[in-house]
Structures are given as C-alpha cells and as structure tokens.
Design an enzyme around this catalytic site. Sequence first.
Site, PDB file in Angstrom:
ATOM      1  CB  SER A  50      86.715  68.010  64.423  1.00 33.06           C
ATOM      2  OG  SER A  50      87.607  67.266  65.242  1.00 33.06           O
ATOM      3  CG  ASP A  82      85.880  71.308  60.946  1.00 30.16           C
ATOM      4  OD1 ASP A  82      85.229  71.769  59.990  1.00 30.16           O
ATOM      5  OD2 ASP A  82      86.800  70.459  60.813  1.00 30.16           O
ATOM      6  CG  HIS A  83      82.949  68.576  59.402  1.00 28.08           C
ATOM      7  ND1 HIS A  83      82.193  68.568  58.253  1.00 28.08           N
ATOM      8  CD2 HIS A  83      84.234  68.741  59.014  1.00 28.08           C
ATOM      9  CE1 HIS A  83      82.991  68.716  57.207  1.00 28.08           C
ATOM     10  NE2 HIS A  83      84.240  68.834  57.641  1.00 28.08           N
ATOM     11  CG  ASP A 104      78.595  68.211  57.722  1.00 28.35           C
ATOM     12  OD1 ASP A 104      77.761  68.151  56.793  1.00 28.35           O
ATOM     13  OD2 ASP A 104      79.631  67.524  57.738  1.00 28.35           O
ATOM     14  CD  GLU A 134      79.944  69.456  53.832  1.00 28.48           C
ATOM     15  OE1 GLU A 134      80.618  69.817  54.826  1.00 28.48           O
ATOM     16  OE2 GLU A 134      80.202  68.434  53.177  1.00 28.48           O
ATOM     17  CG  HIS A 180      86.905  65.804  54.521  1.00 30.03           C
ATOM     18  ND1 HIS A 180      85.556  65.789  54.309  1.00 30.03           N
ATOM     19  CD2 HIS A 180      87.166  67.011  55.094  1.00 30.03           C
ATOM     20  CE1 HIS A 180      85.016  66.932  54.743  1.00 30.03           C
ATOM     21  NE2 HIS A 180      85.973  67.692  55.206  1.00 30.03           N
ATOM     22  CB  VAL A 231      94.627  73.230  56.317  1.00 28.02           C
ATOM     23  CG1 VAL A 231      95.812  72.292  56.137  1.00 28.02           C
ATOM     24  CG2 VAL A 231      94.481  74.151  55.107  1.00 28.02           C
TER      25      VAL A 231
HETATM   26  O1  G3H Z   1      86.902  70.245  58.144  1.00 25.43           O
HETATM   27  C1  G3H Z   1      88.124  70.083  58.027  1.00 25.43           C
HETATM   28  C2  G3H Z   1      88.751  70.124  56.734  1.00 25.43           C
HETATM   29  O2  G3H Z   1      87.870  69.967  55.725  1.00 25.43           O
HETATM   30  C3  G3H Z   1      90.084  69.474  56.653  1.00 25.43           C
HETATM   31  O3  G3H Z   1      90.258  68.544  55.633  1.00 25.43           O
HETATM   32  O4  G3H Z   1      91.983  67.083  56.658  1.00 25.43           O
HETATM   33  O5  G3H Z   1      91.579  67.059  54.231  1.00 25.43           O
HETATM   34  O6  G3H Z   1      92.639  69.041  55.273  1.00 25.43           O
HETATM   35  P1  G3H Z   1      91.694  67.907  55.424  1.00 25.43           P
HETATM   36 ZN    ZN Z   2      85.821  69.308  56.464  1.00 26.43          ZN
END
Ligand code: G3H
Ligand code: ZN
Length: 305
Positions: A50, A82-83, A104, A134, A180, A231
């Site tokens: 992230s 990620d994001h 995102d 997204e 999340h 996850v």
């Molecule tokens: O982008 C990361 C995920 O959406 C993780 O979400 O922390 O709820 O597993 P989480």
């Molecule tokens: Zn996420």
Amino acid sequence: MPLVTSKEMLLAAVEGHYAVGAFNANNMEQIQGIINAAVAENAPVILQVSQGAIRYAGLEFAAAMVKTAADLVNVPVVLHLDHGTDFDQNVRCMRAGFTSLMFDGSALPLEENVAITSRVTEIAHIVGVPVEAELGKVLKSTDNVTEEDVLNAMTKPEEAREFVERTKCDSLAIAVGSVHAMRSQAAELNIERVKAIRQMVDIPFVLHGSSGVREESALEAIPYGVAKINVATLLNQAFTTGIKRGLAESPDEVDPRKILIHSRDEVMEAVRHKIRTFGSSGQVTAAGYRTPKKVFSKAELGEAE
Ligand code: G3H
Ligand code: ZN
C-alpha cells in the site's frame, strides 16, 4: 523466477473458478512468510504494498525485497500497488518494477475516476502492466460505517459496465458488502450484487476488505468472477500474535530474530490457510509451471545463532 504480471494469473483464476490471494506486506518477515506459504502450497501469489507500506519501507526497498523473494522461488509472484490514489504514485511504482498497479479513484466523482484511471491504463498498457480500478467504495470499519453506508457505497452494475469500457482497466475492485480493516470475519457479501455486476462486466473482480468476510461468503462469490482476494488486517493480526507469543515464551529476549521468527511463521500459516480456502493451492502445477525449487527454511532465514 522473475516477477510476473497479474493479467494472465487472474484470467486463469476466473477460468479455473478459484481466487488468487493478494497479501499485503510491510516488512521482510511478512514478505518471507507470504512467499513461504505460496511455495509450500504451490500457489500463484500476489504480494501487494500500500502507499502506507511504501512510506514505511521506502519504494525501492519494498520493490527490491519482493523482487528478490520472487527470484528465489519457482511459483509466480506479482508485485502489486494496492490503493494507489494518484497518477504519480502509479508511475513511480511502474518505474520501480511493479508488475501490477491499482488506481483507486473511488473517493472521487465518477468522471474524475474515469479520467485518471484511463490515464493510468493508457501508459501502463504501453509496457504491458495491468491496472486494477475501483468503482463504488469499500469503506473502512474505523470510520464507524453503518449497514446503510455499505449498501449505498456498493458498485452499481450498469455504471460498472460503462466504467470498464471507458477506462479499459484489467480488473475491477467491486464494493459488495465487505469493509476494510475488520478484526473478525463477520461480513456477508451481497452475492446477488456480485452476480448482477457479472452480467455486465467480464473482467476479473477484486474483493477488498477480505479479512472481515466470512469465508463461505467469499467462496460463494468466486464463481462469479472474484479472482483476486485482498487480505491485510488478518496478516497484521498474525504478525503481532507472533510477537506476543515470542515475548510470552521468552520475556527477557532482546534478539529481535528470536521474536520475529514467530511472526513470520504465524503469517505463513495464515496465508496457507487462505490459499487453501481460495482454491489456489496447487494451481501452479495445473497452470504448467515448474514445481518449486526452494522453500525458505528456518535454518536459512530465521534461526538466530
Ligand atoms: O487493499 C487491501 C485489502 O482490501 C485488505 O483489507 O485489511 O480488511 O483485509 P483488510
Ligand atoms: Zn483494499
């Protein structure tokens, strides 16, 4: 083997009716725990960082650690942003060797989301890097969200069709009931919504906020195109459980290796469980990849001297 992109990996998952685990990492031990699990399960894996992880570890450092880990094993590994919430972040990650990106724009007005996602896909596709986008918004439990908030933020099927056509994104994060950062698996997905989006869109779907989703519910969504399951929180919980266990067993220990080895093992076990649950265990052989040549053994990686 060198890093691979998420394009073929996710298309194969859609076709095979399983999902690839996309696991977040912030440090070396988390990366090793995730890779060890993928090797032990002979599974394709997405290792994602992230923007927070990039701020913590440094972009080049994070990229180098994942690339090295991938090089040492014979299961396919993707390095994914990620994001990523701006265009520049996506470009910086592409330059650093990420093999999968995410823009995102879910917090932006629709037209702005379309515009920036399109800019990212346009340049990423030139060099063969796939892009996740997204639409709708997967909310955060720390924002005190209500059931009504979650419902209102869900992805709208018709809007999704137009969004994918216009942006040419390779995969789509859909908001279908997950939240999340939940610390228990209490969320139920709205499977009817997943199906309705599937009727409009045929690219791979991504499930965010999966730490909080009841596993049976996640499994129900996989046949309708959910091919990447993210996850993060669960792995942070596993990591800190390992620290607590290490310190409980040896309260006077000052060597961090003797504590963090427990964390790496906890992460590995949590990831193995998710890989088996999502059906990606053993899929490397099925996809024609070579069998693993190397597992990071405790002796090689963790046994303090
Ligand atoms: O982008 C990361 C995920 O959406 C993780 O979400 O922390 O709820 O597993 P989480
Ligand atoms: Zn996420």
